[in-house]
Design a protein around this motif. Structure first.
Motif, PDB file in Angstrom:
ATOM      1  N   UNK A 260      -7.394  -9.184  -8.243  1.00 14.87           N
ATOM      2  CA  UNK A 260      -6.861  -9.554  -6.932  1.00 14.87           C
ATOM      3  C   UNK A 260      -6.932  -8.358  -5.981  1.00 14.87           C
ATOM      4  N   UNK A 261      -7.419  -8.586  -4.785  1.00 14.69           N
ATOM      5  CA  UNK A 261      -7.430  -7.570  -3.731  1.00 14.69           C
ATOM      6  C   UNK A 261      -6.467  -8.013  -2.640  1.00 14.69           C
ATOM      7  N   UNK A 262      -5.602  -7.117  -2.218  1.00 16.52           N
ATOM      8  CA  UNK A 262      -4.615  -7.450  -1.185  1.00 16.52           C
ATOM      9  C   UNK A 262      -4.892  -6.653   0.080  1.00 16.52           C
ATOM     10  N   UNK A 263      -4.916  -7.367   1.203  1.00 19.18           N
ATOM     11  CA  UNK A 263      -5.076  -6.755   2.520  1.00 19.18           C
ATOM     12  C   UNK A 263      -3.886  -7.113   3.387  1.00 19.18           C
ATOM     13  N   UNK A 264      -3.310  -6.132   4.042  1.00 19.74           N
ATOM     14  CA  UNK A 264      -2.316  -6.382   5.080  1.00 19.74           C
ATOM     15  C   UNK A 264      -3.032  -6.304   6.415  1.00 19.74           C
ATOM     16  N   UNK A 265      -2.898  -7.353   7.217  1.00 17.93           N
ATOM     17  CA  UNK A 265      -3.595  -7.466   8.501  1.00 17.93           C
ATOM     18  C   UNK A 265      -2.581  -7.367   9.632  1.00 17.93           C
ATOM     19  N   UNK A 266      -2.615  -6.235  10.343  1.00 15.57           N
ATOM     20  CA  UNK A 266      -1.776  -6.013  11.515  1.00 15.57           C
ATOM     21  C   UNK A 266      -2.633  -6.122  12.768  1.00 15.57           C
ATOM     22  N   UNK A 267      -1.976  -6.389  13.898  1.00 14.22           N
ATOM     23  CA  UNK A 267      -2.707  -6.372  15.159  1.00 14.22           C
ATOM     24  C   UNK A 267      -1.745  -6.115  16.308  1.00 14.22           C
ATOM     25  N   UNK A 268      -2.309  -5.649  17.427  1.00 11.01           N
ATOM     26  CA  UNK A 268      -1.583  -5.541  18.685  1.00 11.01           C
ATOM     27  C   UNK A 268      -0.248  -4.800  18.520  1.00 11.01           C
TER      28      UNK A 268
ATOM     29  N   UNK B 240       4.921  -2.710   4.178  1.00 13.03           N
ATOM     30  CA  UNK B 240       3.627  -2.313   3.632  1.00 13.03           C
ATOM     31  C   UNK B 240       3.810  -1.568   2.317  1.00 13.03           C
ATOM     32  N   UNK B 241       4.792  -0.687   2.264  1.00 10.34           N
ATOM     33  CA  UNK B 241       5.052   0.034   1.012  1.00 10.34           C
ATOM     34  C   UNK B 241       5.405  -0.923  -0.116  1.00 10.34           C
ATOM     35  N   UNK B 242       6.169  -1.984   0.195  1.00 12.09           N
ATOM     36  CA  UNK B 242       6.560  -2.943  -0.841  1.00 12.09           C
ATOM     37  C   UNK B 242       5.373  -3.804  -1.278  1.00 12.09           C
ATOM     38  N   UNK B 243       4.510  -4.164  -0.332  1.00 15.30           N
ATOM     39  CA  UNK B 243       3.390  -5.054  -0.629  1.00 15.30           C
ATOM     40  C   UNK B 243       2.260  -4.352  -1.382  1.00 15.30           C
ATOM     41  N   UNK B 244       2.171  -3.023  -1.229  1.00 18.62           N
ATOM     42  CA  UNK B 244       1.159  -2.222  -1.934  1.00 18.62           C
ATOM     43  C   UNK B 244      -0.264  -2.778  -1.750  1.00 18.62           C
TER      44      UNK B 244
ATOM     45  N   UNK C   3       1.367   8.330   8.743  1.00 17.95           N
ATOM     46  CA  UNK C   3       2.413   8.018   7.776  1.00 17.95           C
ATOM     47  C   UNK C   3       1.909   7.075   6.695  1.00 17.95           C
ATOM     48  N   UNK C   4       1.151   6.064   7.103  1.00 21.14           N
ATOM     49  CA  UNK C   4       0.586   5.133   6.117  1.00 21.14           C
ATOM     50  C   UNK C   4      -0.337   5.867   5.153  1.00 21.14           C
ATOM     51  N   UNK C   5      -1.210   6.696   5.702  1.00 20.38           N
ATOM     52  CA  UNK C   5      -2.182   7.387   4.855  1.00 20.38           C
ATOM     53  C   UNK C   5      -1.502   8.397   3.934  1.00 20.38           C
ATOM     54  N   UNK C   6      -0.485   9.074   4.436  1.00 18.83           N
ATOM     55  CA  UNK C   6       0.236  10.043   3.599  1.00 18.83           C
ATOM     56  C   UNK C   6       0.922   9.358   2.424  1.00 18.83           C
ATOM     57  N   UNK C   7       1.261   8.096   2.598  1.00 18.03           N
ATOM     58  CA  UNK C   7       1.899   7.349   1.510  1.00 18.03           C
ATOM     59  C   UNK C   7       0.871   6.609   0.657  1.00 18.03           C
ATOM     60  N   UNK C   8      -0.405   6.924   0.858  1.00 23.64           N
ATOM     61  CA  UNK C   8      -1.447   6.427  -0.024  1.00 23.64           C
ATOM     62  C   UNK C   8      -2.155   5.164   0.403  1.00 23.64           C
ATOM     63  N   UNK C   9      -1.937   4.702   1.640  1.00 24.69           N
ATOM     64  CA  UNK C   9      -2.564   3.470   2.102  1.00 24.69           C
ATOM     65  C   UNK C   9      -3.880   3.764   2.828  1.00 24.69           C
ATOM     66  N   UNK C  10      -4.914   3.042   2.469  1.00 26.30           N
ATOM     67  CA  UNK C  10      -6.181   3.136   3.197  1.00 26.30           C
ATOM     68  C   UNK C  10      -6.098   2.236   4.423  1.00 26.30           C
ATOM     69  N   UNK C  11      -6.643   2.717   5.555  1.00 24.28           N
ATOM     70  CA  UNK C  11      -6.520   1.992   6.825  1.00 24.28           C
ATOM     71  C   UNK C  11      -7.894   1.835   7.468  1.00 24.28           C
ATOM     72  N   UNK C  12      -8.169   0.638   7.999  1.00 29.42           N
ATOM     73  CA  UNK C  12      -9.356   0.392   8.808  1.00 29.42           C
ATOM     74  C   UNK C  12      -8.898  -0.230  10.122  1.00 29.42           C
TER      75      UNK C  12
END
Length: 277
Positions: A1-9, A27-31, A59-68
């Motif tokens: 399973x691959x999980x993506x969180x999709x934010x906008x605006x 985001x931290x909880x959803x991993x 902050x997201x990246x420092x906590x290990x989240x990849x961002x596009x």
């Protein structure tokens, strides 16, 4: 399973700090394996607003989240005319990402972002021939079994928000040809501050074989007939689950998830897919 969180605006400069903190926590909880931001990081493309957006992303990246992320029309200066036409995305490149068309490959998932913001339009977006060629070339290099996702700020399809209709992206036909020929499975966009309606089933519509996923605003105080929200997208080998996480006034709560399955060359809601068999 691959999980993506999709934010906008996100609209830093017209944001609610409580929402920013809540999105961070969720985001931290959803991993997720990837956080996608489909444009409008700022309200008016001012330096301080980009600094705030940069701090959020750092902050997201420092906590290990990849961002596009991709730019939105609000990330182009509106009132600074010289900057708007001579260096419209200089601040975006400095604070957010030097790359305007980023690409990330995860396990069995390929995600490509394309910049649709333009200096000559106040609100609407466009795509050009070079970008269409880039979409084709990029996805052609991915494995045939990869789930392919295209991210833009402006929707590829017209959508209704209340009594208004948000226009589709300029040169829509070019974009749709590239989507079809490249075997894109899903397109993600923002811009309208609206997720179509209150549940994930209405948020996602089908256009050919493609899942079209629209995000509302995650952190802005500017809403349109709907509370702030963001999407969770879970991708498995043969199904996709979409969930809207809506703001309650205290925190974000997931709404009923909708599962889509690949049936006869297109993604269909689970109930519709069962009826097709």
């Amino acid at each position: 399973m691959t999980r993506i969180v999709h934010l906008s605006d996100l609209h830093f400069g017209a944001h609610d700090e409580r929402l920013v903190e809540a999105v961070d926590w969720e985001i931290d909880q959803l991993k997720p394996d990837l956080v996608v931001v489909s444009g409008d990081f700022t309200q008016r493309a001012r330096t301080e607003q980009f600094r705030q957006a940069c701090e959020f992303l750092d902050g997201l990246r420092e906590r290990g989240h990849e961002v596009l992320g991709v730019p939105g029309n609000h990330d182009v200066p509106l009132y600074d005319v010289l900057r708007r036409f001579l260096s419209p995305l200089a601040r975006y490149r400095r604070f957010i990402d030097e790359t305007l068309c980023p690409f990330v490959e995860l396990k069995n998932v390929a995600v490509l972002g394309v910049n649709t913001a333009r200096s000559l339009t106040f609100k609407d977006g466009r795509i050009n021939n070079e970008q269409v060629a880039f979409i084709r070339e990029t996805f052609a290099r991915t494995p045939s079994e990869s789930f392919r996702i295209l991210v833009t700020h402006h929707p590829l399809f017209a959508m209704r928000v209340g009594e208004e209709v948000e226009r589709a992206i300029g040169r829509q036909e070019l974009a749709l040809d590239a989507v079809e020929e490249s075997g894109v499975d899903m397109v993600l966009a923002g811009h309208a501050h609206h997720a179509s309606s209150g549940d994930a089933g209405d948020m996602a519509t089908r256009a050919g074989g493609v899942l079209v996923v629209q995000a509302g605003t995650a952190t802005s105080t500017r809403v349109r007939e709907q509370e702030q929200s963001f999407n969770t997208i879970d991708i498995a080998d043969d199904f996709v689950t979409l969930t809207i996480n809506g703001w309650t006034g205290d925190d974000f709560k997931p709404k009923d998830a909708q599962r889509y399955e690949w049936v006869e060359g297109r993604w269909k809601l689970k109930a519709a897919a069962e009826a097709a068999h």
